[in-house]
Design an enzyme around this catalytic site. Structure first.
Site, mmCIF file in Angstrom:
data_model
loop_
_atom_site.group_PDB
_atom_site.id
_atom_site.type_symbol
_atom_site.label_atom_id
_atom_site.label_comp_id
_atom_site.label_asym_id
_atom_site.label_seq_id
_atom_site.Cartn_x
_atom_site.Cartn_y
_atom_site.Cartn_z
ATOM 1 N N SER A 13 0.845 -1.210 0.000
ATOM 2 C CA SER A 13 0.000 0.000 0.000
ATOM 3 C C SER A 13 0.878 1.256 0.000
ATOM 4 O O SER A 13 0.486 2.285 -0.566
ATOM 5 C CB SER A 13 -0.995 -0.001 1.161
ATOM 6 O OG SER A 13 -0.344 0.198 2.386
ATOM 7 N N ASN A 107 13.919 4.146 4.311
ATOM 8 C CA ASN A 107 13.018 3.105 4.835
ATOM 9 C C ASN A 107 11.879 3.765 5.590
ATOM 10 O O ASN A 107 12.091 4.758 6.296
ATOM 11 C CB ASN A 107 13.814 2.206 5.801
ATOM 12 C CG ASN A 107 12.951 1.123 6.428
ATOM 13 O OD1 ASN A 107 12.157 0.462 5.743
ATOM 14 N ND2 ASN A 107 13.091 0.926 7.728
ATOM 15 N N HIS A 109 9.177 3.048 8.606
ATOM 16 C CA HIS A 109 9.001 2.134 9.742
ATOM 17 C C HIS A 109 7.766 2.577 10.530
ATOM 18 O O HIS A 109 7.575 3.786 10.755
ATOM 19 C CB HIS A 109 10.258 2.178 10.629
ATOM 20 C CG HIS A 109 10.234 1.166 11.721
ATOM 21 N ND1 HIS A 109 10.534 -0.160 11.497
ATOM 22 C CD2 HIS A 109 9.898 1.269 13.034
ATOM 23 C CE1 HIS A 109 10.398 -0.828 12.629
ATOM 24 N NE2 HIS A 109 10.011 0.013 13.575
ATOM 25 N N GLU A 179 1.413 6.919 7.006
ATOM 26 C CA GLU A 179 2.570 6.516 6.196
ATOM 27 C C GLU A 179 2.381 6.950 4.744
ATOM 28 O O GLU A 179 3.317 7.417 4.087
ATOM 29 C CB GLU A 179 2.761 4.993 6.251
ATOM 30 C CG GLU A 179 3.193 4.468 7.602
ATOM 31 C CD GLU A 179 3.443 2.974 7.604
ATOM 32 O OE1 GLU A 179 4.032 2.461 6.640
ATOM 33 O OE2 GLU A 179 3.047 2.308 8.587
HETATM 34 C C1 GAR Z 1 4.045 -0.722 6.743
HETATM 35 O O1 GAR Z 1 3.358 -0.434 7.942
HETATM 36 C C2 GAR Z 1 5.528 -0.446 6.927
HETATM 37 O O2 GAR Z 1 5.801 0.658 7.735
HETATM 38 C C3 GAR Z 1 5.963 -1.717 7.599
HETATM 39 O O3 GAR Z 1 5.293 -2.747 6.916
HETATM 40 C C4 GAR Z 1 4.036 -2.231 6.475
HETATM 41 C C5 GAR Z 1 3.892 -2.537 5.007
HETATM 42 O O4 GAR Z 1 2.625 -2.167 4.510
HETATM 43 N N1 GAR Z 1 7.412 -1.865 7.540
HETATM 44 C C6 GAR Z 1 8.146 -2.414 8.499
HETATM 45 O O5 GAR Z 1 7.663 -2.890 9.515
HETATM 46 C C7 GAR Z 1 9.650 -2.410 8.232
HETATM 47 N N2 GAR Z 1 10.375 -2.672 9.421
HETATM 48 P P1 GAR Z 1 2.375 -2.057 2.937
HETATM 49 O O6 GAR Z 1 2.923 -3.343 2.289
HETATM 50 O O7 GAR Z 1 0.878 -1.987 2.804
HETATM 51 O O8 GAR Z 1 3.072 -0.836 2.422
#
Ligand code: GAR
Length: 196
Positions: A13, A107, A109, A179
């Protein structure tokens, strides 16, 4: 315009938020490729829908980390990559790649780093810990990737309030919404600081 490659392991996403920001003119860059370690990542479907080239590769396929890095780096070179964005990418980035893209890997997070960073803290694990500790605030962070996991310079952060009624799932939703705003905005600002 700079060429961005996104790394994503799952839904993607955040990757979608970058695609949208480019088409809305809020992010002036080209998304030239998606790299994933997961052949069933929904991010792949998003890339296909928007005609973005994809590369599926996992460190598990290689006998050594340098061999894996070499293959990734040659793909990045083929795509004329300027900047890497880790958007929900759950594998470690090897040191060879960090060195080749010094200050050119960002990145996102899902916590207010330095809280809830480092090994074992990713996705729902972060939100579960925030709820368990009864924190009143959480949020998301964009940082530059360095050799120290989740410890590079913070370049963007957004805070959300945690309600008493929040669960890890509802908090994840709130943070993810932030995010999707923070990541494109921070990249747009960061691109302006990059030389040539
Ligand atoms: C997001 O919340 C991102 O911040 C997290 O994984 C999710 C991915 O969502 N990342 C981490 O935890 C990295 N350490 P998405 O695939 O829908 O973008």
């Amino acid at each position: 315009m700079k060429n961005i490659v996104v790394f994503a392991s799952g839904s993607g996403s955040n990757f979608q938020s970058l695609i949208n920001a480019v088409s809305d003119g809020k992010l002036t860059a080209n998304i030239v490729g998606l790299i994933t370690n997961n052949r069933s990542a929904f991010a792949l479907e998003r890339a296909q829908k928007h005609g973005i080239p994809t590369f599926i590769i996992s460190p598990d396929q290689f006998n050594s980390e340098p061999d894996y890095s070499k293959t990734v780096l040659s793909k990045l070179e083929e795509w004329n990559t300027d900047l890497l964005i880790l958007a929900g990418y759950l594998k470690k980035i090897p040191i060879e790649i960090i060195k080749s893209f010094d200050n050119r890997i960002l990145n996102i997070h899902p916590s207010l780093l330095p809280k809830y960073g480092g090994k074992g803290f990713y996705g729902s694990k972060v939100h579960e810990a925030v709820i368990r500790n009864k924190d009143s605030q959480s949020g998301c962070t964009v940082h530059v990737v360095t050799a120290e996991y989740d410890e590079g310079p913070v370049i963007g952060q957004s805070t959300v309030q945690v309600a008493d009624s929040d669960t890890a799932a509802s908090l994840a939703e709130k943070v993810l919404e932030r995010e999707h705003i923070l990541l494109p905005e921070t990249i747009q600002k960061y691109l302006k600081t990059l030389k040539n």
